[in-house]
Write a protein that holds these residues in place. Structure first.
Motif, PDB file in Angstrom:
ATOM      1  N   PRO A  74      -4.206  -3.379  -6.954  1.00  0.00           N
ATOM      2  CA  PRO A  74      -2.999  -2.645  -7.375  1.00  0.00           C
ATOM      3  C   PRO A  74      -3.217  -1.157  -7.550  1.00  0.00           C
ATOM      4  O   PRO A  74      -2.337  -0.357  -7.193  1.00  0.00           O
ATOM      5  N   GLU A  75      -4.388  -0.764  -8.060  1.00  0.00           N
ATOM      6  CA  GLU A  75      -4.621   0.649  -8.301  1.00  0.00           C
ATOM      7  C   GLU A  75      -4.784   1.442  -7.004  1.00  0.00           C
ATOM      8  O   GLU A  75      -4.707   2.670  -7.002  1.00  0.00           O
ATOM      9  N   ARG A  76      -4.988   0.754  -5.875  1.00  0.00           N
ATOM     10  CA  ARG A  76      -5.148   1.423  -4.588  1.00  0.00           C
ATOM     11  C   ARG A  76      -3.904   1.300  -3.701  1.00  0.00           C
ATOM     12  O   ARG A  76      -3.881   1.851  -2.596  1.00  0.00           O
ATOM     13  N   LEU A  77      -2.897   0.587  -4.159  1.00  0.00           N
ATOM     14  CA  LEU A  77      -1.795   0.224  -3.269  1.00  0.00           C
ATOM     15  C   LEU A  77      -1.114   1.443  -2.662  1.00  0.00           C
ATOM     16  O   LEU A  77      -0.877   1.502  -1.450  1.00  0.00           O
ATOM     17  N   GLN A  78      -0.765   2.434  -3.465  1.00  0.00           N
ATOM     18  CA  GLN A  78      -0.045   3.590  -2.935  1.00  0.00           C
ATOM     19  C   GLN A  78      -0.873   4.335  -1.891  1.00  0.00           C
ATOM     20  O   GLN A  78      -0.357   4.739  -0.841  1.00  0.00           O
ATOM     21  N   ALA A  79      -2.162   4.510  -2.165  1.00  0.00           N
ATOM     22  CA  ALA A  79      -3.010   5.246  -1.232  1.00  0.00           C
ATOM     23  C   ALA A  79      -3.209   4.474   0.063  1.00  0.00           C
ATOM     24  O   ALA A  79      -3.141   5.045   1.161  1.00  0.00           O
ATOM     25  N   VAL A  80      -3.449   3.165  -0.037  1.00  0.00           N
ATOM     26  CA  VAL A  80      -3.643   2.371   1.175  1.00  0.00           C
ATOM     27  C   VAL A  80      -2.345   2.288   1.976  1.00  0.00           C
ATOM     28  O   VAL A  80      -2.349   2.374   3.204  1.00  0.00           O
ATOM     29  N   ALA A  81      -1.222   2.140   1.286  1.00  0.00           N
ATOM     30  CA  ALA A  81       0.067   2.122   1.988  1.00  0.00           C
ATOM     31  C   ALA A  81       0.283   3.416   2.766  1.00  0.00           C
ATOM     32  O   ALA A  81       0.822   3.401   3.886  1.00  0.00           O
ATOM     33  N   ALA A  82      -0.131   4.538   2.196  1.00  0.00           N
ATOM     34  CA  ALA A  82      -0.003   5.818   2.895  1.00  0.00           C
ATOM     35  C   ALA A  82      -0.880   5.850   4.136  1.00  0.00           C
ATOM     36  O   ALA A  82      -0.468   6.367   5.189  1.00  0.00           O
ATOM     37  N   GLN A  83      -2.080   5.310   4.035  1.00  0.00           N
ATOM     38  CA  GLN A  83      -2.956   5.250   5.197  1.00  0.00           C
ATOM     39  C   GLN A  83      -2.345   4.401   6.304  1.00  0.00           C
ATOM     40  O   GLN A  83      -2.370   4.775   7.479  1.00  0.00           O
ATOM     41  N   VAL A  84      -1.814   3.261   5.942  1.00  0.00           N
ATOM     42  CA  VAL A  84      -1.215   2.374   6.928  1.00  0.00           C
ATOM     43  C   VAL A  84       0.023   3.026   7.548  1.00  0.00           C
ATOM     44  O   VAL A  84       0.192   3.048   8.773  1.00  0.00           O
ATOM     45  N   SER A  85       0.901   3.577   6.734  1.00  0.00           N
ATOM     46  CA  SER A  85       2.135   4.186   7.242  1.00  0.00           C
ATOM     47  C   SER A  85       1.863   5.372   8.153  1.00  0.00           C
ATOM     48  O   SER A  85       2.679   5.687   9.030  1.00  0.00           O
ATOM     49  N   ALA A  86       0.735   6.044   7.956  1.00  0.00           N
ATOM     50  CA  ALA A  86       0.429   7.222   8.770  1.00  0.00           C
ATOM     51  C   ALA A  86       0.128   6.863  10.219  1.00  0.00           C
ATOM     52  O   ALA A  86       0.238   7.726  11.101  1.00  0.00           O
ATOM     53  N   HIS A  87      -0.233   5.617  10.485  1.00  0.00           N
ATOM     54  CA  HIS A  87      -0.531   5.255  11.867  1.00  0.00           C
ATOM     55  C   HIS A  87       0.768   5.174  12.660  1.00  0.00           C
ATOM     56  O   HIS A  87       1.707   4.484  12.261  1.00  0.00           O
ATOM     57  N   PRO A  88       0.883   5.870  13.797  1.00  0.00           N
ATOM     58  CA  PRO A  88       2.149   5.886  14.538  1.00  0.00           C
ATOM     59  C   PRO A  88       2.538   4.535  15.108  1.00  0.00           C
ATOM     60  O   PRO A  88       3.706   4.326  15.448  1.00  0.00           O
ATOM     61  N   GLY A  89       1.592   3.612  15.225  1.00  0.00           N
ATOM     62  CA  GLY A  89       1.915   2.290  15.738  1.00  0.00           C
ATOM     63  C   GLY A  89       2.545   1.373  14.710  1.00  0.00           C
ATOM     64  O   GLY A  89       3.116   0.334  15.061  1.00  0.00           O
ATOM     65  N   LEU A 306       7.976 -14.706  -0.399  1.00  0.00           N
ATOM     66  CA  LEU A 306       7.458 -13.386  -0.737  1.00  0.00           C
ATOM     67  C   LEU A 306       8.601 -12.375  -0.679  1.00  0.00           C
ATOM     68  O   LEU A 306       9.011 -11.949   0.407  1.00  0.00           O
ATOM     69  N   PHE A 307       9.129 -12.012  -1.826  1.00  0.00           N
ATOM     70  CA  PHE A 307      10.138 -10.951  -1.875  1.00  0.00           C
ATOM     71  C   PHE A 307       9.465  -9.594  -1.688  1.00  0.00           C
ATOM     72  O   PHE A 307       8.320  -9.379  -2.108  1.00  0.00           O
ATOM     73  N   SER A 308      10.189  -8.681  -1.067  1.00  0.00           N
ATOM     74  CA  SER A 308       9.671  -7.318  -0.954  1.00  0.00           C
ATOM     75  C   SER A 308       9.871  -6.579  -2.267  1.00  0.00           C
ATOM     76  O   SER A 308      10.831  -6.821  -3.000  1.00  0.00           O
ATOM     77  N   ARG A 309       8.943  -5.685  -2.563  1.00  0.00           N
ATOM     78  CA  ARG A 309       9.031  -4.835  -3.752  1.00  0.00           C
ATOM     79  C   ARG A 309       9.293  -3.382  -3.394  1.00  0.00           C
ATOM     80  O   ARG A 309      10.079  -2.705  -4.046  1.00  0.00           O
ATOM     81  N   GLN A 310       8.577  -2.880  -2.395  1.00  0.00           N
ATOM     82  CA  GLN A 310       8.726  -1.484  -1.986  1.00  0.00           C
ATOM     83  C   GLN A 310       8.710  -1.412  -0.469  1.00  0.00           C
ATOM     84  O   GLN A 310       7.954  -2.130   0.193  1.00  0.00           O
ATOM     85  N   ARG A 311       9.521  -0.547   0.070  1.00  0.00           N
ATOM     86  CA  ARG A 311       9.478  -0.248   1.493  1.00  0.00           C
ATOM     87  C   ARG A 311       8.772   1.084   1.660  1.00  0.00           C
ATOM     88  O   ARG A 311       9.232   2.113   1.180  1.00  0.00           O
ATOM     89  N   PHE A 312       7.671   1.071   2.367  1.00  0.00           N
ATOM     90  CA  PHE A 312       6.921   2.298   2.609  1.00  0.00           C
ATOM     91  C   PHE A 312       7.300   2.942   3.944  1.00  0.00           C
ATOM     92  O   PHE A 312       7.244   4.163   4.079  1.00  0.00           O
ATOM     93  N   LYS A 313       7.676   2.115   4.929  1.00  0.00           N
ATOM     94  CA  LYS A 313       7.989   2.668   6.250  1.00  0.00           C
ATOM     95  C   LYS A 313       8.873   1.679   6.991  1.00  0.00           C
ATOM     96  O   LYS A 313       8.665   0.464   6.922  1.00  0.00           O
ATOM     97  N   GLN A 314       9.858   2.197   7.700  1.00  0.00           N
ATOM     98  CA  GLN A 314      10.697   1.385   8.577  1.00  0.00           C
ATOM     99  C   GLN A 314      11.173   2.269   9.714  1.00  0.00           C
ATOM    100  O   GLN A 314      12.029   3.139   9.535  1.00  0.00           O
TER     101      GLN A 314
END
Length: 340
Positions: A74-89, A306-314
């Motif tokens: 949980p303490e890494r979620l925001q940072a890891v989500a940013a890494q994942v979202s940054a990939h153009p694929g 599994l309900f969604s909690r946050q949308r980081f990228k769409q």
């Protein structure tokens, strides 16, 4: 629901007019001036309600994609989500209520590109990912009746089609459609000029893709959160392989189901049948899921929701458009959209 959304989005999420002047056709149907239609679509796109006017391709059409999931502390979620979202694929990236809490879709021009992209994310985050490839789609229909609490209404199961992948000569057209139809009076003329083809040839190819199942639909691709469908849940079932097709086809016919498909299992993840339900509130979504879970063949099998909690990228997928080199992966938190 605002009149503009009902007039320009509700009727045109499929069946976009494949004529030289499609927006004039829509204007005639809506009793509007074509300039107002084009301005209206531009306004809806600027507000985020409209992603693009484009096509939803069948899995066999070309390119590659997979659903992936990570168990992120949980303490890494925001940072890891940013890494994942940054990939153009990556075109979808969500937090969901589960030990595997970060779910995303990786797309690319072929399997090798997707595998390489997944390896780069695993290396960058130092986290393994479940990699869940689609084996069969029973229903892919993210069209929404904006007047309802859940979407969409019941439909017959789509016939199984095995159309050939898009030919190499037609992939530039697929890339343009993936990016979106230009908001101008004669958008297909622009594409024809870009591709060195005639407008009639472009339109004929698009019609052929729809007829043979290469394109599942062509129309307004809406963003469900911005339109009030901000409760969504993915329910996964562990169905015997001998029964999964029958169960998937059953789900495809049920009102409220937007996506139903079979995916590969993975170590520690035994589920092979997936369905998505989108609604305006959690109670509406849960009501659909409970009805689905009571269907024959599904009542006794293991399942999780599994309900969604946050949308980081769409964003739209990139199966036909070339990916730019991925930028350096950030470590700063990314802004997310809360869901229910």
């Amino acid at each position: 629901m605002p009149a503009l959304e009902l007039a320009l989005l509700n009727p045109w999420q499929r069946g976009f007019p494949l004529v030289r002047a499609p927006f004039q056709h829509i204007a005639d149907q809506a009793g509007m001036a074509v300039e107002a239609v084009l301005a209206g679509y531009a306004q809806l796109q600027a507000s985020g309600a409209l992603s693009r006017i484009g096509g939803v391709f069948a899995g066999h059409a070309g390119g590659a994609a997979l659903l992936a999931a990570m168990a992120v502390p949980p303490e890494r979620l925001q940072a890891v989500a940013a890494q994942v979202s940054a990939h153009p694929g990556v075109n979808h990236n969500y937090e969901r209520e589960h030990h595997y809490n970060l779910w995303f879709v990786m797309t690319g021009q072929d399997d090798a590109a997707v595998r390489a992209a997944m390896q780069s994310l695993e290396d960058a985050t130092d986290l393994p990912a479940l990699q869940l490839r689609m084996e069969r789609a029973y229903r892919i229909d993210l069209g929404f009746d904006l007047r309802q609490r859940t979407a969409p209404t019941a439909m017959a199961a789509a016939p199984v089609r095995n159309a050939a992948p898009i030919a190499a000569a037609d992939r530039p057209l697929a890339a343009l459609l993936e990016a979106g139809v230009p908001l101008e009076p004669q958008p297909f003329d622009r594409w024809a000029a870009q591709l060195g083809r005639t407008p009639d040839d472009v339109l004929s190819t698009l019609r052929q893709w729809l007829d043979n199942g290469t394109l599942r639909r062509l129309g307004a691709i809406v963003r469900h959160h911005e339109l009030g469908f901000d409760a969504n849940a993915m329910t996964v079932f562990d169905v015997p392989d001998s029964d999964v097709d029958a169960c998937g086809e059953l789900l495809a016919r049920e009102p409220g189901v937007t996506l139903a498909y079979k995916r590969t299992r993975a170590a520690g993840w035994p589920y092979n049948l997936y369905c998505m339900v989108h609604g305006r509130d959690r109670a509406a979504v849960l009501a659909v899921i409970e009805r689905l879970a009571a269907l024959g063949g599904l009542a006794q099998v293991p399942r999780e929701t599994l309900f969604s909690r946050q949308r980081f990228k769409q964003t739209g997928p990139r199966r036909f458009r070339a990916l730019a080199d991925a930028p350096a992966l950030p470590t700063a938190p990314t802004k997310a959209t809360k869901t229910t």
